[in-house]
Every structure is written in structure tokens, then in C-alpha cells.
Motif scaffolding. Structure first.
Motif, mmCIF file in Angstrom:
data_model
loop_
_atom_site.group_PDB
_atom_site.id
_atom_site.type_symbol
_atom_site.label_atom_id
_atom_site.label_comp_id
_atom_site.label_asym_id
_atom_site.label_seq_id
_atom_site.Cartn_x
_atom_site.Cartn_y
_atom_site.Cartn_z
ATOM 1 N N SER A 23 0.811 -1.220 0.000
ATOM 2 C CA SER A 23 0.000 0.000 0.000
ATOM 3 C C SER A 23 0.842 1.268 0.000
ATOM 4 C CB SER A 23 -0.917 0.018 1.232
ATOM 5 O OG SER A 23 -0.146 -0.040 2.428
ATOM 6 N N GLY A 24 2.154 1.109 0.049
ATOM 7 C CA GLY A 24 3.009 2.285 0.056
ATOM 8 C C GLY A 24 4.480 1.930 0.187
ATOM 9 N N ARG A 29 9.170 6.114 -2.452
ATOM 10 C CA ARG A 29 9.604 5.905 -3.834
ATOM 11 C C ARG A 29 8.436 5.572 -4.765
ATOM 12 N NH1 ARG A 29 15.270 5.709 -4.335
ATOM 13 N NH2 ARG A 29 16.030 7.083 -2.705
ATOM 14 N N SER A 30 7.391 4.957 -4.227
ATOM 15 C CA SER A 30 6.256 4.611 -5.087
ATOM 16 C C SER A 30 5.575 5.867 -5.619
ATOM 17 C CB SER A 30 5.253 3.736 -4.329
ATOM 18 O OG SER A 30 4.847 4.348 -3.120
ATOM 19 N N ARG A 31 5.543 6.924 -4.816
ATOM 20 C CA ARG A 31 4.960 8.178 -5.278
ATOM 21 C C ARG A 31 5.883 8.905 -6.242
ATOM 22 N NH1 ARG A 31 5.264 13.481 -4.172
ATOM 23 N NH2 ARG A 31 6.763 13.166 -2.491
ATOM 24 N N LYS A 32 7.182 8.901 -5.930
ATOM 25 C CA LYS A 32 8.132 9.683 -6.727
ATOM 26 C C LYS A 32 8.459 9.017 -8.068
ATOM 27 C CE LYS A 32 10.128 11.777 -2.609
ATOM 28 N NZ LYS A 32 11.261 11.820 -1.671
ATOM 29 N N LEU A 33 8.539 7.690 -8.072
ATOM 30 C CA LEU A 33 8.835 6.988 -9.319
ATOM 31 C C LEU A 33 7.575 6.600 -10.074
ATOM 32 C CD1 LEU A 33 11.748 4.621 -8.164
ATOM 33 C CD2 LEU A 33 11.928 6.637 -9.613
ATOM 34 N N GLY A 34 6.504 6.409 -9.330
ATOM 35 C CA GLY A 34 5.257 5.980 -9.943
ATOM 36 C C GLY A 34 5.158 4.460 -9.985
ATOM 37 N N VAL A 35 3.927 3.950 -9.891
ATOM 38 C CA VAL A 35 3.692 2.508 -9.905
ATOM 39 C C VAL A 35 3.175 2.107 -11.284
ATOM 40 C CG1 VAL A 35 2.396 0.613 -8.873
ATOM 41 C CG2 VAL A 35 3.200 2.505 -7.436
ATOM 42 N N ALA A 36 3.921 1.238 -11.958
ATOM 43 C CA ALA A 36 3.514 0.789 -13.292
ATOM 44 C C ALA A 36 2.390 -0.229 -13.205
ATOM 45 C CB ALA A 36 4.707 0.181 -14.018
ATOM 46 N N ASN A 42 2.625 -6.831 -5.059
ATOM 47 C CA ASN A 42 3.816 -5.976 -4.943
ATOM 48 C C ASN A 42 3.840 -4.920 -6.038
ATOM 49 O OD1 ASN A 42 5.274 -7.593 -2.797
ATOM 50 N ND2 ASN A 42 5.090 -9.147 -4.400
ATOM 51 N N TYR A 43 4.296 -3.728 -5.675
ATOM 52 C CA TYR A 43 4.429 -2.657 -6.666
ATOM 53 C C TYR A 43 5.563 -2.968 -7.644
ATOM 54 C CZ TYR A 43 1.577 0.562 -3.799
ATOM 55 O OH TYR A 43 0.567 1.163 -3.098
ATOM 56 N N ILE A 44 5.340 -2.620 -8.895
ATOM 57 C CA ILE A 44 6.396 -2.572 -9.899
ATOM 58 C C ILE A 44 6.597 -1.086 -10.201
ATOM 59 C CG2 ILE A 44 7.192 -3.301 -12.167
ATOM 60 C CD1 ILE A 44 6.691 -5.613 -10.249
ATOM 61 N N LEU A 45 7.746 -0.561 -9.833
ATOM 62 C CA LEU A 45 7.988 0.876 -9.952
ATOM 63 C C LEU A 45 8.497 1.256 -11.331
ATOM 64 C CD1 LEU A 45 9.721 1.607 -6.512
ATOM 65 C CD2 LEU A 45 7.277 1.646 -7.085
ATOM 66 N N ASN A 46 8.134 2.473 -11.754
ATOM 67 C CA ASN A 46 8.607 3.019 -13.032
ATOM 68 C C ASN A 46 10.019 3.567 -12.873
ATOM 69 O OD1 ASN A 46 6.314 2.654 -14.742
ATOM 70 N ND2 ASN A 46 5.278 4.268 -13.604
ATOM 71 N N GLY A 47 11.000 2.715 -12.850
ATOM 72 C CA GLY A 47 12.375 3.185 -12.740
ATOM 73 C C GLY A 47 13.163 2.379 -11.732
ATOM 74 N N TYR A 48 14.445 2.669 -11.703
ATOM 75 C CA TYR A 48 15.351 1.965 -10.801
ATOM 76 C C TYR A 48 15.295 2.594 -9.418
ATOM 77 C CZ TYR A 48 19.724 0.614 -8.570
ATOM 78 O OH TYR A 48 20.662 0.164 -7.684
ATOM 79 N N CYS A 49 15.064 1.778 -8.402
ATOM 80 C CA CYS A 49 15.047 2.259 -7.022
ATOM 81 C C CYS A 49 16.335 1.822 -6.337
ATOM 82 C CB CYS A 49 13.840 1.699 -6.274
ATOM 83 S SG CYS A 49 13.802 2.203 -4.531
ATOM 84 N N ASN A 50 17.184 2.792 -6.005
ATOM 85 C CA ASN A 50 18.479 2.450 -5.402
ATOM 86 C C ASN A 50 18.404 2.242 -3.899
ATOM 87 O OD1 ASN A 50 18.147 5.104 -4.625
ATOM 88 N ND2 ASN A 50 20.126 5.828 -5.389
ATOM 89 N N ASN A 190 18.635 11.616 -5.062
ATOM 90 C CA ASN A 190 18.376 10.537 -4.110
ATOM 91 C C ASN A 190 17.149 10.750 -3.229
ATOM 92 O OD1 ASN A 190 20.456 8.687 -4.710
ATOM 93 N ND2 ASN A 190 21.944 9.981 -3.643
ATOM 94 N N VAL A 191 16.650 11.974 -3.165
ATOM 95 C CA VAL A 191 15.456 12.244 -2.365
ATOM 96 C C VAL A 191 14.285 12.606 -3.284
ATOM 97 C CG1 VAL A 191 14.429 13.657 -0.548
ATOM 98 C CG2 VAL A 191 16.840 12.978 -0.391
ATOM 99 N N ASP A 192 14.496 13.589 -4.161
ATOM 100 C CA ASP A 192 13.435 13.991 -5.088
ATOM 101 C C ASP A 192 13.312 13.042 -6.276
ATOM 102 O OD1 ASP A 192 13.197 16.144 -3.399
ATOM 103 O OD2 ASP A 192 14.298 17.519 -4.689
ATOM 104 N N MET A 193 14.349 12.212 -6.476
ATOM 105 C CA MET A 193 14.376 11.225 -7.563
ATOM 106 C C MET A 193 14.282 11.868 -8.945
ATOM 107 S SD MET A 193 14.911 8.508 -5.920
ATOM 108 C CE MET A 193 14.819 7.354 -7.265
#
Length: 262
Positions: A23-24, A29-36, A42-50, A190-193
Motif C-alpha cells: 500500500s506504500g 519511492r512509489s509516489r516519486k517513481l510511480g507505480v507501473a 507488490n508494486y512494480i515501480l517506473n524506474g530503478y530504485c536504489n 536521491n530524495v526527489d528522484m
């Protein structure tokens, strides 16, 4: 590139009909990268999460670190930056170098990974070294080097032999360096992505900022031969501008835009 949040310690789960669904994200990162999409809860994020970290990572932390996992992981991914300084061989060159090195040495919340001074005059070397020791001699992990050149040029290709992974920042003696420069870049990526790759210089080569791998990939200011055997003989900054034409605007930004970022 995408990231599957499955088994990440920062994934927030909730119980829905006896099944756990994400749920988060504790790192947002789910908000900043977006959820595909959502796969098996499980979320699949739009981008690489370091900051993806498995349970094994958590188990290796001390009890104190486990109470501050967000701080620990952000320390792990914090940017590294090296500074390339061209020494302008004026009569007050060393006093001007002091101004620039003092700003570099006093970066907020971060320390430079390395500092390289490019100089065409051997007679400055002893005084340059004295300043290195004054500002960085007791700084653990900070490397410092002198690159000798035949002419008074911004020979980044010669200085690149001392480069390390991370960002590079170019400047000249006497130029002020924002003391929150590294903190600002770190927050953006690293914070604002933000997908920042290049900050264009504000004057000549001053303020030019880019990752070391990009300089290496484009072969610096030397001709670049691509896989299809085409050759780009332009300077590094000309290659950058060519790449910018076919890239997202947020990857390549002007200095004024970077400076105004909050």
C-alpha cells in the motif's frame, strides 16, 4: 527499467482478505517513481530504485541502525563528487586557488571524493600541495592530485585519470563553489528522484557537472566511435548537446535551473 518491491524492507503492506498487498513505501519511492502495475501484491515501480533493500540487509544492521533504516540507506546511496580545478596562472593564482578550495572543503553534509588541480606551471606545485594538505590532509578518504599540462587549457581528459565513480564538477581558481552544491545534487537525485544527468556550465567550463561514466562513455573530448562505426569528433560538451536533442529535458539542465532548485 523497473523495480519490483517484492521482499523490500521499506514496502508497506496491509492485509486485504487474508492476503498482504503493498500500500506504500517508507521511502516514498512509489509516489516519486510511480507505480507501473501491481504483481502478486507488490508494486512494480517506473524506474530503478536504489534504496531497495532485502530482509538480509536489515539483519546485518546494528540495533541502533535498525531504528533509523531510512537514514542508513540514504547514507549508503549518497552521491560521490570529484572537483576538477583549472589553475589560472595569474600573479595571484595561489590566493585565488585558496578561495575555491575552501568552498570545496566546506561542502555541507558531504565531503569531496577527490580534488584535481590542472596547472601549466610546475613552479606552483609546492604551494598547491601545501593548500591540499591544509584543506584535505586530515580528511579521511579525500584524494588530491595535480595534473601537469603543457598549455593553459581545461584539460579534463588529462585529469580524468584521477576520476572515480560519481559526479564531476569543473571550475577555475577564484570561482566560488556553492557550499550546498553536493547536498543539492544529492537531494535532487536521491530524495526527489530527479533524472538529472548533466548541468551545463554557467561560464566557460565553470559549473559543468556530469557523471564520470558519461565522460568515459563519450570518450571525453576525443573522437567517439559508435557501434555502427559512425564517429563523433566533437568536444565533450558538443556531444552532450547532441544527446540532449533526443533526450528528456530534465536530464540536461542549465545552471540557472539547477541553482533555483529547492
Amino acid at each position: 527499467m523497473q523495480t519490483n518491491c517484492e521482499n523490500c524492507v521499506f514496502a508497506v503492506k496491509k492485509n486485504l482478505d487474508s492476503e498482504y498487498q503493498q500500500s506504500g513505501c517508507l521511502m516514498d519511492r512509489s509516489r516519486k517513481l510511480g507505480v507501473a502495475e501491481i504483481v502478486d501484491g507488490n508494486y512494480i515501480l517506473n524506474g530503478y530504485c536504489n534504496t531497495f533493500r532485502p530482509q538480509e540487509w536489515l539483519e546485518e544492521l546494528t540495533a541502533e541502525q535498525q531504528m533509523n533504516t531510512a537514514e542508513v540507506v540514504l547514507d549508503e546511496v549518497a552521491i560521490r563528487m570529484g572537483f576538477i580545478v583549472r589553475l589560472d596562472p595569474t600573479p595571484d593564482a595561489i590566493s585565488q586557488l585558496r578561495i575555491t578550495l575552501e568552498d570545496i572543503a566546506n561542502q555541507e553534509d558531504h565531503a569531496p571524493a577527490y580534488v584535481v588541480v590542472i596547472t601549466p606551471k610546475v613552479e606552483y606545485n609546492e604551494e598547491i600541495w601545501d593548500l591540499f594538505l591544509e584543506f584535505f590532509g586530515d580528511r579521511k578518504g579525500v584524494k588530491f592530485h595535480i595534473t601537469q599540462t603543457q598549455q593553459d587549457t581545461f584539460d579534463v581528459d588529462a585529469a580524468f585519470e584521477h576520476a572515480q565513480n560519481g559526479w564531476m564538477y569543473l571550475t577555475t581558481t577564484g570561482e566560488r563553489v556553492m557550499r550546498n552544491l553536493m547536498a543539492k545534487v544529492n537531494k535532487l537525485v536521491n530524495v526527489d528522484m530527479k533524472q538529472l544527468m548533466v548541468v551545463r556550465p554557467y561560464k566557460d567550463m565553470n559549473g559543468f557537472m556530469f557523471p564520470a561514466y558519461l565522460f568515459k562513455f563519450l570518450n571525453g573530448n576525443k573522437p567517439k566511435v559508435y557501434g555502427d562505426e559512425t564517429v563523433d569528433a566533437g568536444s565533450f560538451i558538443e556531444k552532450i548537446e547532441t544527446a540532449a536533442k533526443d533526450s528528456s529535458p530534465e536530464l540536461f539542465i542549465d545552471w540557472s535551473e539547477f541553482k533555483n532548485e529547492t
